[in-house]
Design a protein around this motif. Structure first.
Motif, PDB file in Angstrom:
ATOM      1  N   VAL A 166       0.875  -1.168   0.000  1.00  0.00           N
ATOM      2  CA  VAL A 166       0.000   0.000   0.000  1.00  0.00           C
ATOM      3  C   VAL A 166       0.908   1.212   0.000  1.00  0.00           C
ATOM      4  N   GLY A 167       0.926   1.992  -1.093  1.00  0.00           N
ATOM      5  CA  GLY A 167       1.932   3.029  -1.265  1.00  0.00           C
ATOM      6  C   GLY A 167       3.149   2.382  -1.902  1.00  0.00           C
ATOM      7  N   SER A 168       4.347   2.802  -1.537  1.00  0.00           N
ATOM      8  CA  SER A 168       5.587   2.246  -2.061  1.00  0.00           C
ATOM      9  C   SER A 168       6.480   1.819  -0.921  1.00  0.00           C
ATOM     10  N   ARG A 169       7.404   0.934  -1.190  1.00  0.00           N
ATOM     11  CA  ARG A 169       8.361   0.519  -0.168  1.00  0.00           C
ATOM     12  C   ARG A 169       9.085   1.746   0.374  1.00  0.00           C
ATOM     13  N   ASN A 170       9.158   1.804   1.703  1.00  0.00           N
ATOM     14  CA  ASN A 170       9.865   2.893   2.396  1.00  0.00           C
ATOM     15  C   ASN A 170       9.283   4.280   2.117  1.00  0.00           C
ATOM     16  N   GLU A 171       8.099   4.332   1.523  1.00  0.00           N
ATOM     17  CA  GLU A 171       7.542   5.633   1.168  1.00  0.00           C
ATOM     18  C   GLU A 171       6.968   6.338   2.380  1.00  0.00           C
ATOM     19  N   GLY A 172       7.155   7.645   2.450  1.00  0.00           N
ATOM     20  CA  GLY A 172       6.559   8.409   3.537  1.00  0.00           C
ATOM     21  C   GLY A 172       5.058   8.544   3.342  1.00  0.00           C
ATOM     22  N   ALA A 173       4.313   8.742   4.421  1.00  0.00           N
ATOM     23  CA  ALA A 173       2.867   8.875   4.352  1.00  0.00           C
ATOM     24  C   ALA A 173       2.480  10.073   3.482  1.00  0.00           C
ATOM     25  N   GLU A 174       1.407   9.913   2.701  1.00  0.00           N
ATOM     26  CA  GLU A 174       1.003  10.938   1.744  1.00  0.00           C
ATOM     27  C   GLU A 174       0.552  12.231   2.420  1.00  0.00           C
ATOM     28  N   ASN A 175      -0.036  12.118   3.614  1.00  0.00           N
ATOM     29  CA  ASN A 175      -0.607  13.295   4.268  1.00  0.00           C
ATOM     30  C   ASN A 175       0.405  14.048   5.125  1.00  0.00           C
ATOM     31  N   VAL A 176       1.660  13.662   5.035  1.00  0.00           N
ATOM     32  CA  VAL A 176       2.686  14.284   5.886  1.00  0.00           C
ATOM     33  C   VAL A 176       3.513  15.275   5.081  1.00  0.00           C
ATOM     34  N   ARG A 177       3.636  16.466   5.628  1.00  0.00           N
ATOM     35  CA  ARG A 177       4.480  17.501   5.040  1.00  0.00           C
ATOM     36  C   ARG A 177       5.850  17.422   5.705  1.00  0.00           C
ATOM     37  N   HIS A 178       6.915  17.405   4.918  1.00  0.00           N
ATOM     38  CA  HIS A 178       8.276  17.243   5.442  1.00  0.00           C
ATOM     39  C   HIS A 178       9.008  18.582   5.372  1.00  0.00           C
ATOM     40  N   ILE A 179       9.481  19.048   6.518  1.00  0.00           N
ATOM     41  CA  ILE A 179      10.141  20.361   6.628  1.00  0.00           C
ATOM     42  C   ILE A 179      11.481  20.191   7.335  1.00  0.00           C
ATOM     43  N   TYR A 180      12.477  20.961   6.943  1.00  0.00           N
ATOM     44  CA  TYR A 180      13.706  20.955   7.739  1.00  0.00           C
ATOM     45  C   TYR A 180      14.180  22.384   8.000  1.00  0.00           C
ATOM     46  N   TYR A 181      14.793  22.543   9.164  1.00  0.00           N
ATOM     47  CA  TYR A 181      15.439  23.799   9.563  1.00  0.00           C
ATOM     48  C   TYR A 181      16.912  23.490   9.754  1.00  0.00           C
ATOM     49  N   MET A 182      17.797  24.326   9.209  1.00  0.00           N
ATOM     50  CA  MET A 182      19.222  24.089   9.382  1.00  0.00           C
ATOM     51  C   MET A 182      19.814  25.179  10.270  1.00  0.00           C
ATOM     52  N   VAL A 183      20.425  24.745  11.366  1.00  0.00           N
ATOM     53  CA  VAL A 183      20.992  25.673  12.346  1.00  0.00           C
ATOM     54  C   VAL A 183      22.365  25.165  12.780  1.00  0.00           C
ATOM     55  N   ASN A 184      23.111  26.001  13.479  1.00  0.00           N
ATOM     56  CA  ASN A 184      24.336  25.519  14.111  1.00  0.00           C
ATOM     57  C   ASN A 184      23.963  24.513  15.199  1.00  0.00           C
ATOM     58  N   ALA A 185      24.835  23.541  15.429  1.00  0.00           N
ATOM     59  CA  ALA A 185      24.529  22.476  16.381  1.00  0.00           C
ATOM     60  C   ALA A 185      24.168  23.027  17.753  1.00  0.00           C
ATOM     61  N   ARG A 186      24.858  24.084  18.177  1.00  0.00           N
ATOM     62  CA  ARG A 186      24.610  24.629  19.520  1.00  0.00           C
ATOM     63  C   ARG A 186      23.249  25.318  19.622  1.00  0.00           C
ATOM     64  N   ASP A 187      22.600  25.606  18.450  1.00  0.00           N
ATOM     65  CA  ASP A 187      21.319  26.319  18.455  1.00  0.00           C
ATOM     66  C   ASP A 187      20.122  25.387  18.295  1.00  0.00           C
ATOM     67  N   LYS A 188      20.347  24.091  18.306  1.00  0.00           N
ATOM     68  CA  LYS A 188      19.245  23.165  18.045  1.00  0.00           C
ATOM     69  C   LYS A 188      18.107  23.312  19.058  1.00  0.00           C
ATOM     70  N   TYR A 189      18.462  23.433  20.328  1.00  0.00           N
ATOM     71  CA  TYR A 189      17.416  23.531  21.344  1.00  0.00           C
ATOM     72  C   TYR A 189      16.628  24.839  21.181  1.00  0.00           C
ATOM     73  N   LEU A 190      17.325  25.929  20.881  1.00  0.00           N
ATOM     74  CA  LEU A 190      16.636  27.206  20.648  1.00  0.00           C
ATOM     75  C   LEU A 190      15.681  27.084  19.464  1.00  0.00           C
ATOM     76  N   ALA A 191      16.125  26.390  18.418  1.00  0.00           N
ATOM     77  CA  ALA A 191      15.273  26.194  17.247  1.00  0.00           C
ATOM     78  C   ALA A 191      14.053  25.355  17.597  1.00  0.00           C
ATOM     79  N   LEU A 192      14.268  24.323  18.411  1.00  0.00           N
ATOM     80  CA  LEU A 192      13.150  23.478  18.842  1.00  0.00           C
ATOM     81  C   LEU A 192      12.075  24.311  19.538  1.00  0.00           C
TER      82      LEU A 192
END
Length: 570
Positions: free
Chosen positions: A207-233
């Motif tokens: 159902v869907g494709s092998r290893n495929e992400g769910a259709e209803n999910v939006r995928h977002i990424y934020y790129m920060v310096n490692a020390r700022d990860k908690y602030l970004a969270l």
């Protein structure tokens, strides 16, 4: 679209599921139920979590059971206690109009004596975790001689958790002519091994494709310096009013630390990891399901098998090494036709991993800037305005109190009153974000040097400049880059580094930034004030019998070449 009647589901089961709100079969149910009820071969069903798997196997399993024979005729294996309880609860709901059917969950962390008593009274369907079931088999309490259907749910998770030998042991006690249904979100090699060894002419349903992400999910990424990860969270959370999320971390230490920090900063958060007792785990999960806690900070192992509805977000506090793990994480949101968001908070060294995940799951991640304080406050204010518009007012009950309150506040203008309502709700956010900086990662690599002209000959043994190598040796602003002579080839990873620093460096815990793990050495950032102290603590220490050398990294020094020379000498 088919109906449950058309795919063969019996009237008592249809009555029960209609009362539960089931209207028509989901794709996985439409494809699996008729085959499991008929004479079809064994089945491997590849489907994401939340696609209706439990009904897909549960309805035909119950329909095939003879309630008059009080012996186990169906066995469902699940990786965790939580999933075991969820499946058994669903099966009990489905079978409410079938007299005499008994479903028993069997799992560790609960009284084995009470489970033994229930088994001796007779059961038709056992839903079990592998470890506890083997214990009961060895005690002679469980006999699987009459089992005609075996379901392996979340098979890839069970194998990830090291249950391969246990599954093989259990299947050796089941008659050879049983029907097997294997559910898995992904198809790793170990799942194929189980299929080839124990399943006959199996049919694969995807159902869907092998290893495929769910259709209803939006995928977002934020790129920060490692020390700022908690602030970004925190900014991501503050920018999502009404968030109900799981925050995934790699280690138990990170999980507890981030949860503690969130609680300290006023968020409704709890940690879920392997150091918790079963009782503590149950309390945390109840609070999360009841939405007393809205942020569950968890390791992948601890979160396996959790079935929580209506998650708005899954937050990856860094990317997992295995793409299948990311697929499992993101599949926990966007269920039952609802929209969900999977967020990754990464640093620059994880860009390659991100591209690999995108390629495998066939999804493109949106790169977004970390929400600014202005945007967060504006969003929160509009959400408050929306809540004020929609709040239910009990006119009769509140009427007697209004005259007194009106007299008390009559000196305030409409604007003053509005300002006070807003300030009551938002003073913490306004204070916290006052003069808060932008925290996105700025990719400011040094420019690539010009190539030598055609007429110019290279010096003997001259090695071309490598921008990525030089950038790797450059510390972030306010930090110092540290070199240590062990790497992944030595079995040295970020967790080992943090443990060593915590043990060897005296005084306040060291603030560690970006970590770059190379095959034969490691580079990492620490605050400048801690740099000399860290170098002194690591130099001369040992890691798995190897004497450590550490120094403040020289941006002009080629550590890869140094490591190659040492390897040749050894």
């Amino acid at each position: 679209m088919s109906t449950f009647e058309e795919i063969g589901v019996s009237a008592p089961l249809r009555r029960a599921i209609e009362e539960l709100g089931y209207e028509s079969p989901m794709p996985i149910q439409e494809r699996v139920i008729p085959r499991l009820l008929g004479d079809a071969d064994d089945i491997i069903a590849l489907a994401q979590t939340g696609t209706g798997k439990t009904a897909a196997f549960g309805l035909p399993v119950l329909q095939r059971v003879d309630a008059s024979m009080q012996r186990p005729q169906a066995l469902v294996l699940a990786p965790t206690r939580e999933l075991c309880l969820q499946i058994s609860g669903d099966l009990v709901d489905y079978s409410r109009y079938i007299p005499g059917i008994k479903v028993l969950p069997v799992y560790g962390g609960s009284s084995i004596e009470s489970q033994i008593r229930a088994l001796r009274q007779g059961v038709n369907v056992i839903v079990a975790t592998p470890g506890r079931l083997i214990d009961l088999i060895k005690r002679g309490v469980v006999k699987l001689d009459d089992v005609t259907t075996v379901v392996l749910d979340e098979a890839d998770e069970m194998l990830n958790m090291g249950f391969l030998d246990s599954i093989e042991e259990i299947l050796s006690h089941v008659p050879a002519d049983h029907k097997t249904l294997l559910f898995s979100a992904t198809m790793p090699a170990d799942v194929l091994k189980i299929a080839k060894r124990y399943m006959r002419d199996y049919e694969e349903i995807v159902v869907g494709s092998r290893n495929e992400g769910a259709e209803n999910v939006r995928h977002i990424y934020y790129m920060v310096n490692a020390r700022d990860k908690y602030l970004a969270l925190k900014r991501v959370v503050d920018n999502s009013p009404g968030i109900y999320a799981i925050v995934f971390c790699r280690t138990r230490r990170d999980t507890q630390e981030i949860a503690d920090n969130l609680i300290r900063d006023g968020y409704n958060a709890e940690a879920l990891h392997g150091d918790l007792s079963q009782q503590q785990r149950d309390i945390v999960m109840k609070k999360f399901r009841d939405r007393v806690v809205t942020l569950l900070v968890a390791t992948d192992v601890a979160a396996r098998g959790l079935d929580v509805n209506d998650l708005t977000h899954v937050i990856n506090y860094g990317l997992p090494e295995d793409t299948a793990v990311y697929t499992h994480r993101s599949g926990r949101t966007g269920r039952a036709g609802k929209k969900g968001v999977s967020i990754a908070i990464i640093h620059s060294r994880e860009k390659g991993r991100l591209k690999e995940i995108q390629r495998i799951i066939g999804k493109t991640f949106e790169h977004k800037e970390v929400p600014t304080p202005e945007h967060i406050i504006e969003k929160q204010l509009y959400t408050l305005a929306d809540r004020l518009e929609r709040v239910k007012v009990n006119e009769d009950e509140i009427a007697r109190y209004l005259p007194g309150i009106a007299r008390k506040l009559e000196w305030l203008s409409e604007e003053d009153l509005l300002k006070r309502v807003i300030s009551l709700e938002f003073n913490r956010l306004l204070d916290y974000y006052k003069d808060a900086p932008k925290i996105d990662f700025i990719d400011a690599r040094p420019e690539r040097p010009e190539r030598p002209s055609k007429g110019r000959k290279s010096k003997k043994n001259e090695r071309p400049a490598d921008d990525s190598e030089k950038d790797r040796r450059t510390a972030a602003k306010g930090m110092e880059r540290i070199y240590v002579n062990v790497g992944k080839r030595d079995g040295f990873y970020a967790g080992n580094l943090i443990d060593m620093l915590n043990k060897l460096v005296q005084g306040k815990r060291v603030d560690v930034g970006r970590i770059d793990l190379l095959p034969s050495y490691t580079l990492f950032d620490v605050s400048r004030k801690d740099a000399r102290k860290v170098v002194g603590a690591l130099t001369g220490a040992e890691f798995v019998g190897k004497r450590l050398h550490s120094e403040i990294a020289d941006t002009e020094r080629d550590y890869s070449r140094i490591a190659d020379k040492r390897k040749k000498k050894s």
